[in-house]
Scaffold this motif. Structure first.
Motif, PDB file in Angstrom:
ATOM      1  N   ALA A 225       0.819  -1.213   0.000  1.00  0.00           N
ATOM      2  CA  ALA A 225       0.000   0.000   0.000  1.00  0.00           C
ATOM      3  C   ALA A 225       0.853   1.264   0.000  1.00  0.00           C
ATOM      4  O   ALA A 225       0.317   2.367  -0.103  1.00  0.00           O
ATOM      5  N   GLY A 226       2.169   1.112   0.123  1.00  0.00           N
ATOM      6  CA  GLY A 226       3.072   2.252   0.107  1.00  0.00           C
ATOM      7  C   GLY A 226       3.348   2.871   1.456  1.00  0.00           C
ATOM      8  O   GLY A 226       4.010   3.900   1.539  1.00  0.00           O
ATOM      9  N   ALA A 227       2.876   2.237   2.527  1.00  0.00           N
ATOM     10  CA  ALA A 227       3.042   2.809   3.862  1.00  0.00           C
ATOM     11  C   ALA A 227       4.420   2.575   4.447  1.00  0.00           C
ATOM     12  O   ALA A 227       4.784   3.216   5.440  1.00  0.00           O
ATOM     13  N   LEU A 228       5.202   1.673   3.858  1.00  0.00           N
ATOM     14  CA  LEU A 228       6.500   1.322   4.422  1.00  0.00           C
ATOM     15  C   LEU A 228       7.619   1.548   3.412  1.00  0.00           C
ATOM     16  O   LEU A 228       8.605   0.808   3.372  1.00  0.00           O
ATOM     17  N   GLY A 229       7.479   2.579   2.600  1.00  0.00           N
ATOM     18  CA  GLY A 229       8.464   2.844   1.563  1.00  0.00           C
ATOM     19  C   GLY A 229       9.843   3.169   2.089  1.00  0.00           C
ATOM     20  O   GLY A 229      10.839   2.996   1.383  1.00  0.00           O
ATOM     21  N   ALA A 230       9.953   3.639   3.331  1.00  0.00           N
ATOM     22  CA  ALA A 230      11.248   4.014   3.904  1.00  0.00           C
ATOM     23  C   ALA A 230      11.962   2.832   4.555  1.00  0.00           C
ATOM     24  O   ALA A 230      13.043   3.015   5.123  1.00  0.00           O
ATOM     25  N   PHE A 231      11.391   1.632   4.444  1.00  0.00           N
ATOM     26  CA  PHE A 231      11.943   0.473   5.129  1.00  0.00           C
ATOM     27  C   PHE A 231      12.312  -0.629   4.134  1.00  0.00           C
ATOM     28  O   PHE A 231      11.814  -0.649   3.004  1.00  0.00           O
ATOM     29  N   PRO A 232      13.160  -1.558   4.556  1.00  0.00           N
ATOM     30  CA  PRO A 232      13.574  -2.628   3.642  1.00  0.00           C
ATOM     31  C   PRO A 232      12.419  -3.414   3.038  1.00  0.00           C
ATOM     32  O   PRO A 232      12.479  -3.801   1.875  1.00  0.00           O
ATOM     33  N   VAL A 233      11.356  -3.646   3.804  1.00  0.00           N
ATOM     34  CA  VAL A 233      10.234  -4.410   3.254  1.00  0.00           C
ATOM     35  C   VAL A 233       9.593  -3.663   2.088  1.00  0.00           C
ATOM     36  O   VAL A 233       9.110  -4.275   1.130  1.00  0.00           O
ATOM     37  N   GLY A 234       9.596  -2.336   2.149  1.00  0.00           N
ATOM     38  CA  GLY A 234       9.085  -1.553   1.034  1.00  0.00           C
ATOM     39  C   GLY A 234       9.943  -1.731  -0.205  1.00  0.00           C
ATOM     40  O   GLY A 234       9.424  -1.838  -1.323  1.00  0.00           O
ATOM     41  N   GLN A 235      11.263  -1.765  -0.029  1.00  0.00           N
ATOM     42  CA  GLN A 235      12.169  -1.992  -1.156  1.00  0.00           C
ATOM     43  C   GLN A 235      11.976  -3.389  -1.730  1.00  0.00           C
ATOM     44  O   GLN A 235      12.007  -3.579  -2.952  1.00  0.00           O
ATOM     45  N   GLU A 236      11.766  -4.369  -0.858  1.00  0.00           N
ATOM     46  CA  GLU A 236      11.545  -5.735  -1.339  1.00  0.00           C
ATOM     47  C   GLU A 236      10.305  -5.811  -2.227  1.00  0.00           C
ATOM     48  O   GLU A 236      10.309  -6.474  -3.268  1.00  0.00           O
ATOM     49  N   VAL A 237       9.248  -5.129  -1.826  1.00  0.00           N
ATOM     50  CA  VAL A 237       8.022  -5.132  -2.614  1.00  0.00           C
ATOM     51  C   VAL A 237       8.247  -4.420  -3.949  1.00  0.00           C
ATOM     52  O   VAL A 237       7.802  -4.886  -4.992  1.00  0.00           O
ATOM     53  N   ARG A 238       8.967  -3.308  -3.942  1.00  0.00           N
ATOM     54  CA  ARG A 238       9.256  -2.605  -5.187  1.00  0.00           C
ATOM     55  C   ARG A 238      10.067  -3.465  -6.136  1.00  0.00           C
ATOM     56  O   ARG A 238       9.811  -3.480  -7.347  1.00  0.00           O
ATOM     57  N   GLU A 239      11.047  -4.181  -5.615  1.00  0.00           N
ATOM     58  CA  GLU A 239      11.863  -5.046  -6.461  1.00  0.00           C
ATOM     59  C   GLU A 239      11.043  -6.196  -7.039  1.00  0.00           C
ATOM     60  O   GLU A 239      11.238  -6.600  -8.180  1.00  0.00           O
ATOM     61  N   THR A 240      10.126  -6.714  -6.242  1.00  0.00           N
ATOM     62  CA  THR A 240       9.274  -7.799  -6.721  1.00  0.00           C
ATOM     63  C   THR A 240       8.414  -7.324  -7.876  1.00  0.00           C
ATOM     64  O   THR A 240       8.234  -8.040  -8.870  1.00  0.00           O
ATOM     65  N   ARG A 241       7.900  -6.118  -7.780  1.00  0.00           N
ATOM     66  CA  ARG A 241       7.062  -5.583  -8.845  1.00  0.00           C
ATOM     67  C   ARG A 241       7.864  -5.273 -10.106  1.00  0.00           C
ATOM     68  O   ARG A 241       7.346  -5.348 -11.228  1.00  0.00           O
ATOM     69  N   ALA A 242       9.155  -4.950  -9.927  1.00  0.00           N
ATOM     70  CA  ALA A 242       9.980  -4.569 -11.072  1.00  0.00           C
ATOM     71  C   ALA A 242      10.448  -5.760 -11.878  1.00  0.00           C
ATOM     72  O   ALA A 242      10.788  -5.633 -13.051  1.00  0.00           O
ATOM     73  N   VAL A 243      10.493  -6.926 -11.262  1.00  0.00           N
ATOM     74  CA  VAL A 243      10.980  -8.118 -11.955  1.00  0.00           C
ATOM     75  C   VAL A 243       9.961  -8.617 -12.950  1.00  0.00           C
ATOM     76  O   VAL A 243       8.797  -8.715 -12.626  1.00  0.00           O
TER      77      VAL A 243
END
Length: 243
Positions: A225-243
């Motif tokens: 949902a974008g609430a944790l963009g400043a944390f590693p879990v937010g980066q993990e989700v972004r990377e998953t979407r980019a693959v």
């Protein structure tokens, strides 16, 4: 690479041209050079020093703890019915209804990923749940400390480097034993040791499934949902979407 023969001003004369075409990589979506971006394996650790808490870390763990504290207080009002039904069927099954109180430490650890986060989040949740008044009084804080310490031990055993579903389940499971032993002395004093041990086992399994599993799902949902963009879990989700 393709080779074509084309007239060059006189019969029998040809030139060779080389054409290079960039095509999408079907597996990664990349084009041109053939470079790939493999899916990440494992978890992303907290940035910088593990003990280097940022302001956003402190604010977020406080917010998470407060939110769970309100939820804990609400569950304290609602859990009586299900607990009574399970208790009438088999008393140690009440460990199932105790498992939701183990979730704050799991989520705090999964999000912040620094030493002390799981313990602090669970303690804040316990304190907030006490503010409106609970039937357990000051023992609520004792439980929060014991539950948070158990979750903290799980992340410590993993070197604060693993934060997947398995790590969440371990944190949920280890939140239970210290709490179970405390409850033996305070709430279940009339039980035999067989019931006490079964209660501890049921609370441990329920902690892994309910606190661990649901805590991991909640963390991923917040990240998506974008609430944790400043944390590693937010980066993990972004990377998953980019693959």
């Amino acid at each position: 690479m393709s080779t074509t023969n084309t007239p060059a001003g006189s019969p029998g004369t040809s030139t060779t041209s080389t054409a290079t075409t960039s095509t999408p990589d079907a597996s990664t979506g990349s084009t041109g050079t053939g470079a790939t971006t493999p899916a990440r394996r494992g978890s992303i650790r907290a940035s910088g020093s593990l003990f280097g808490w940022r302001t956003v870390d402190l604010l977020t763990v406080a917010f998470l703890g407060a939110a769970f504290g309100i939820a804990y207080w609400g569950w304290g009002l609602a859990y009586g019915g299900p607990a009574d039904l399970l208790g009438k069927a088999f008393p140690p099954l009440q460990g199932i209804t105790a498992a939701p109180w183990l979730m704050a430490g799991v989520v705090g650890g999964l999000v912040i990923r620094r030493p002390g986060a799981a313990l602090l989040c669970e303690v804040i949740a316990a304190l907030v749940s006490m503010l409106p008044g609970t039937q357990w009084g000051a023992s609520t804080l004792v439980s929060g400390i014991l539950q948070g310490a158990g979750a903290e031990i799980a992340f410590l055993l993993l070197g604060y480097g693993a934060f997947g579903l398995g790590a969440a389940a371990l944190a949920g499971a280890l939140s239970a034993p210290l709490e179970a032993v405390y409850e033996w002395q305070v709430y279940w004093t009339d039980w035999g040791m067989d019931y006490k041990l079964l209660y501890g086992a049921i609370l441990t399994v329920s902690g892994a499934v309910i606190a661990g599993g649901l805590g991991w799902l909640l963390t991923r949902a917040l990240a998506k949902a974008g609430a944790l963009g400043a944390f590693p879990v937010g980066q993990e989700v972004r990377e998953t979407r980019a693959v």
